[in-house]
Design a protein around this motif. Structure first.
Motif, PDB file in Angstrom:
ATOM      1  N   SER A 108      95.932  17.180 -21.835  1.00  0.00           N
ATOM      2  CA  SER A 108      94.966  18.287 -21.868  1.00  0.00           C
ATOM      3  C   SER A 108      95.628  19.656 -21.914  1.00  0.00           C
ATOM      4  CB  SER A 108      94.045  18.210 -20.647  1.00  0.00           C
ATOM      5  OG  SER A 108      94.808  18.267 -19.447  1.00  0.00           O
ATOM      6  N   ASP A 109      96.957  19.701 -21.804  1.00  0.00           N
ATOM      7  CA  ASP A 109      97.658  20.987 -21.902  1.00  0.00           C
ATOM      8  C   ASP A 109      97.520  21.542 -23.314  1.00  0.00           C
ATOM      9  OD1 ASP A 109      98.472  20.776 -19.286  1.00  0.00           O
ATOM     10  OD2 ASP A 109     100.514  20.108 -19.767  1.00  0.00           O
ATOM     11  N   THR A 110      97.574  22.860 -23.435  1.00  0.00           N
ATOM     12  CA  THR A 110      97.472  23.510 -24.747  1.00  0.00           C
ATOM     13  C   THR A 110      98.776  23.366 -25.511  1.00  0.00           C
ATOM     14  OG1 THR A 110      95.865  25.115 -23.939  1.00  0.00           O
ATOM     15  CG2 THR A 110      97.068  25.690 -25.940  1.00  0.00           C
ATOM     16  N   ILE A 113      97.680  27.484 -30.398  1.00  0.00           N
ATOM     17  CA  ILE A 113      96.571  28.440 -30.409  1.00  0.00           C
ATOM     18  C   ILE A 113      96.635  29.188 -31.737  1.00  0.00           C
ATOM     19  CG2 ILE A 113      95.481  30.418 -29.304  1.00  0.00           C
ATOM     20  CD1 ILE A 113      96.910  29.664 -26.713  1.00  0.00           C
ATOM     21  N   GLN A 125      91.531  29.892 -31.277  1.00  0.00           N
ATOM     22  CA  GLN A 125      91.212  28.477 -31.440  1.00  0.00           C
ATOM     23  C   GLN A 125      92.358  27.629 -30.889  1.00  0.00           C
ATOM     24  OE1 GLN A 125      89.485  27.236 -35.150  1.00  0.00           O
ATOM     25  NE2 GLN A 125      88.854  29.316 -35.683  1.00  0.00           N
ATOM     26  N   PRO A 126      92.233  27.169 -29.642  1.00  0.00           N
ATOM     27  CA  PRO A 126      93.287  26.351 -29.043  1.00  0.00           C
ATOM     28  C   PRO A 126      93.172  24.891 -29.455  1.00  0.00           C
ATOM     29  CG  PRO A 126      91.568  26.747 -27.435  1.00  0.00           C
ATOM     30  CD  PRO A 126      91.157  27.483 -28.687  1.00  0.00           C
ATOM     31  N   LEU A 127      94.276  24.189 -29.325  1.00  0.00           N
ATOM     32  CA  LEU A 127      94.330  22.760 -29.609  1.00  0.00           C
ATOM     33  C   LEU A 127      95.216  22.120 -28.542  1.00  0.00           C
ATOM     34  CD1 LEU A 127      93.124  21.136 -32.048  1.00  0.00           C
ATOM     35  CD2 LEU A 127      95.437  21.099 -32.997  1.00  0.00           C
ATOM     36  N   THR A 128      94.704  21.121 -27.868  1.00  0.00           N
ATOM     37  CA  THR A 128      95.485  20.447 -26.835  1.00  0.00           C
ATOM     38  C   THR A 128      96.474  19.470 -27.474  1.00  0.00           C
ATOM     39  OG1 THR A 128      93.974  18.576 -26.584  1.00  0.00           O
ATOM     40  CG2 THR A 128      93.511  20.568 -25.264  1.00  0.00           C
ATOM     41  N   TRP A 129      97.412  18.996 -26.667  1.00  0.00           N
ATOM     42  CA  TRP A 129      98.349  17.994 -27.159  1.00  0.00           C
ATOM     43  C   TRP A 129      97.605  16.740 -27.613  1.00  0.00           C
ATOM     44  CZ3 TRP A 129     103.542  18.479 -27.977  1.00  0.00           C
ATOM     45  CH2 TRP A 129     104.165  19.612 -27.458  1.00  0.00           C
ATOM     46  N   GLU A 131      94.502  16.530 -28.754  1.00  0.00           N
ATOM     47  CA  GLU A 131      93.802  16.818 -30.006  1.00  0.00           C
ATOM     48  C   GLU A 131      94.777  16.908 -31.175  1.00  0.00           C
ATOM     49  OE1 GLU A 131      90.054  19.421 -28.210  1.00  0.00           O
ATOM     50  OE2 GLU A 131      92.001  20.374 -28.592  1.00  0.00           O
ATOM     51  N   ARG A 340     105.731  29.767 -23.921  1.00  0.00           N
ATOM     52  CA  ARG A 340     104.775  29.910 -25.022  1.00  0.00           C
ATOM     53  C   ARG A 340     105.356  30.895 -26.025  1.00  0.00           C
ATOM     54  NH1 ARG A 340      98.651  30.496 -23.582  1.00  0.00           N
ATOM     55  NH2 ARG A 340      98.963  28.229 -23.523  1.00  0.00           N
ATOM     56  N   SER A 364     104.350  25.588 -25.921  1.00  0.00           N
ATOM     57  CA  SER A 364     103.164  25.779 -26.747  1.00  0.00           C
ATOM     58  C   SER A 364     103.402  26.922 -27.726  1.00  0.00           C
ATOM     59  CB  SER A 364     101.936  26.070 -25.885  1.00  0.00           C
ATOM     60  OG  SER A 364     102.129  27.229 -25.090  1.00  0.00           O
TER      61      SER A 364
END
Length: 698
Positions: A108-110, A113, A125-129, A131, A340, A364
């Motif tokens: 669930s971590d980002t 983005i 618009q973020p995307l988790t690992w 996803e 990041r 990230s």
């Protein structure tokens, strides 16, 4: 510019160097090998004198996901033919980015983005690992499927911007063992086809539009022309159009097939789909599979800035790229799961490939598209760094110089920002001081240098060394760089004395040496190993200064490559446009870069020789009109960044006795570089004209 006797001021030292991964790596080396290395100079010297031991220790320290370990880390110490580092191992590049070895990452971590210059209006618009992995699974399943049948070694191209879907497409491609090559959609059709026709992609991912400086730039027509241009190669099986307008504007969505150009594309290629539908049609029961491949399996194709013809297609390897990037990101940049990165880049630039590898150390990424001065002027990117808690910010020297020129003052705090990386061109000494005055005194500012040729760095950041104004901190670990005498014979090259200027060379092999050129090994060898036999010749003029530790000063290119604002391209690209569109109006031309000691950036100078005989539309044409039309054609066919800053009429083009244009000598003259040339000039009076022209510009 500092000379060999000067001592530029120190601007920064790491407050706790013993807590950095670099220091911990040095401690591990000391313990394993019974050494007593005490600083970076010792560590670097050991790394280049004991290459096999060093690269074995890097593998262990940074962590590599491999289904089979290596048998021999370095089977040969010759630089050409390229040695096969980590011989016998089997691994997959995409697996190492999606499942970073030894890193504690929650699904669930980002991971990513995506942001455009319209933030915060359209949000981020973020995307988790989790996803990201699922999208890569879907994309790879469709690429592997019977409709396309992508296999290891096939080429996939991206005419695509810096957003999450570009990374998904790249990771899906490389999970299969196919080769990824990408070009930013702000390039013109000619520039794209000059590159892609030769590598014959099987699949093309293309954005439908891009956003820059408040304007939406549709890509549909360019994509159709590119697909038609690739038709003769008879290799293209699928075109996937990414509805990137959804990134660019919240007011435009759900583009129709006509909007995306799919209605026409379907009549040209077997598969033409919108990206979202392409993913949604993937079978849910097809697992994410990573082909286990040799370390030298092809990964990326990047393009050189050739000065005598079309850009050369450089093939980079999976393991060479991965191990070099992990070494630089983990050790030199101190990056990990808490980091990041936002690197202001396009997908054409090697820094995109470098920054994407931050996933391999668990970091990230913030993926930015648009102008760096939108939506709120000079505050735009700094505000974004603050809002998204960016720890590592990468940009071009031109951006930082622009802030300095505008006397921009930061009005917010950036407590999370640990490092600023500047590349593409040398960072002026005054800009070093400006960054520390404007951002904060604890930031690690590093001017770095490398290139498309090595997809990584020769000159790198170092947390164990101070930041010294106007310099690059160090040669990267394992990179045996030196300065060669520009006039020494190729058969017996010599090094210059410390502090003298010369050509940047690397004297021992390194894993990120290219595998080959797509055009073959002969051109590869000629490009890097003919000038100084046995040494890698990089094409940069440099100087090393210092006593125990040497800092690197960049002086410019020693060849005809052009680098305005850090964007690399060859003069041949300009010549091709002139030949195609101005054959009756331009008899000859010379295109060089000018960067004088007082200049903060390189200016592209195009010198035009018009026909001596009267031809319709040629000699009688007003030169101002011709200049304007040439600029418009270059902007249209290549990109706005290719447009020369100066277009002048000259009396002739200097050439050697065998007719070759003498670009480097003219570049030295107009740049006031104190570099000797032994070129044999057939028409020396023309060089006198360029000397007079350069003198008149002062």
């Amino acid at each position: 510019m500092a000379d060999k006797a000067s001592s530029p001021p120190e601007l920064w030292r790491h407050p706790n160097p013993e807590q950095t991964p670099m220091y911990q790596f040095m401690a591990a080396v000391n313990e394993k090998h019974g050494l007593s290395l005490t600083g970076y100079a010792d560590l670097h010297r050991w790394s280049v004198e004991h290459l096999a031991e060093f690269w074995a220790d890097v593998w262990d320290f940074v962590g590599i996901a491999a289904s089979r370990p290596y048998d021999n880390v370095l089977p040969s110490t010759d630089m050409f033919p390229r040695p096969d580092f980590y011989q016998g191992s089997r691994l997959n590049f995409a697996e190492n980015l999606l499942f970073p070895a030894g890193k504690d990452i929650e699904p669930s971590d980002t991971a990513l983005i995506t942001v455009t210059e319209e933030w915060p209006t359209t949000g981020v618009q973020p995307l988790t690992w989790s996803e990201l992995r699922e999208r890569v699974r879907q994309c790879a399943a469709r690429l592997r499927g019977s409709e396309i049948g992508l296999t290891a070694g096939d080429v996939v191209a991206g005419f695509i911007g810096n957003h999450a879907d570009a990374i998904v497409a790249m990771l899906a491609t490389t999970s299969i063992g196919a080769v990824w090559t990408s070009i930013s959609p702000d390039n013109g059709v000619s520039a794209v086809l000059d590159r892609l026709v030769r590598v014959k992609p099987k699949v093309l991912f293309a954005d439908d539009a891009s956003l820059y400086n408040g304007k939406l730039w549709p890509s549909k027509d360019k994509t159709l022309q590119i697909v038609e241009g690739l038709g003769e190669a008879n290799s293209l099986k699928a075109v996937i159009v990414v509805d990137s307008v959804n990134y660019a504007s919240s007011s435009i969505s759900n583009a129709s097939e006509a909007d995306l150009g799919l209605d026409v594309l379907k009549s040209v290629v077997p598969v033409a789909e919108a990206y979202t539908q392409f993913l949604s049609r993937a079978a849910s029961d097809v697992p994410l599979h990573f082909e286990q491949l040799p370390p030298s399996h092809p990964l990326y194709i990047l393009y050189s800035s050739g000065t005598t013809g079309l850009p050369k297609a450089i093939v980079h390897t999976a393991m060479g790229t991965l191990i070099q990037h992990k070494k630089e990101l983990a050790l030199h940049c101190s990056m990990g799961p808490r980091s990041r990165m936002l690197y202001y880049t396009t997908t054409s630039w090697m820094m995109w490939h470098w920054s994407v590898s931050a996933l391999s150390v668990g970091s990230s990424l913030v993926l930015y598209m648009g102008s760096p001065f939108k939506p709120c002027g000079e505050m735009s990117l700094p505000q974004l760094l603050a809002d998204l808690e960016v720890t590592h910010f990468g940009t071009s020297a031109a951006y930082l110089v622009a802030l300095e020129a505008k006397k921009f003052k930061l009005t917010i705090e950036l407590p999370k920002l640990e490092a600023i990386y500047s590349t593409a061109s040398p960072l002026p000494p005054s800009t070093f001081a400006y960054v520390y005055e404007t951002f904060h005194k604890d930031v690690h500012l590093s001017s770095i240098t490398g290139g498309t040729d090595i997809i990584s760095l020769f000159g790198a950041p170092c947390p164990l060394l101070p930041v010294v104004e106007g310099t690059i901190q160090c040669a990267g670990l394992g990179m045996a760089i030196a300065v060669a005498d520009s006039l020494s014979p190729a058969e017996s090259p010599k090094l210059v004395d410390l502090g003298d200027e010369g050509n940047l060379v690397c004297m021992r092999p390194f894993p990120c040496q290219p595998l080959t050129f797509y055009d073959g090994d002969a051109k590869y060898r000629a490009a890097y190993f003919e000038r100084f036999h046995g040494w890698w010749h990089h094409g940069d003029l440099v100087r090393l200064v210092g006593d125990k530790h040497q800092y690197l000063l960049m002086l410019g290119r020693s060849d005809g490559i052009l680098k305005p604002s850090g964007v690399r391209f060859g003069s041949a690209e300009i010549y091709n446009v002139l030949i195609r569109f101005f054959a009756t109006e331009v008899e000859d031309s010379l295109c060089v870069g000018r960067r004088r000691p007082q200049d903060t950036d390189e200016t592209v100078c195009l010198f035009i020789l018009r026909p001596t005989t009267t031809q319709p539309g040629a000699k009688a044409a007003d030169f101002d009109d011709l200049r304007a039309r040439i600029k418009a054609a270059i902007r249209r066919e290549l990109s706005p960044r290719h447009v020369p800053g100066i277009i002048e009429e000259c009396i002739g083009i200097p050439r050697t006795g065998n007719g070759k244009k003498i670009e480097v000598a003219v570049k030295q003259i107009v740049s006031d570089l104190n570099v000797k040339t032994n070129a044999s000039v057939a028409n020396p009076e023309v060089l006198d004209w360029f000397r007079a022209w350069a003198s008149a510009q002062k």
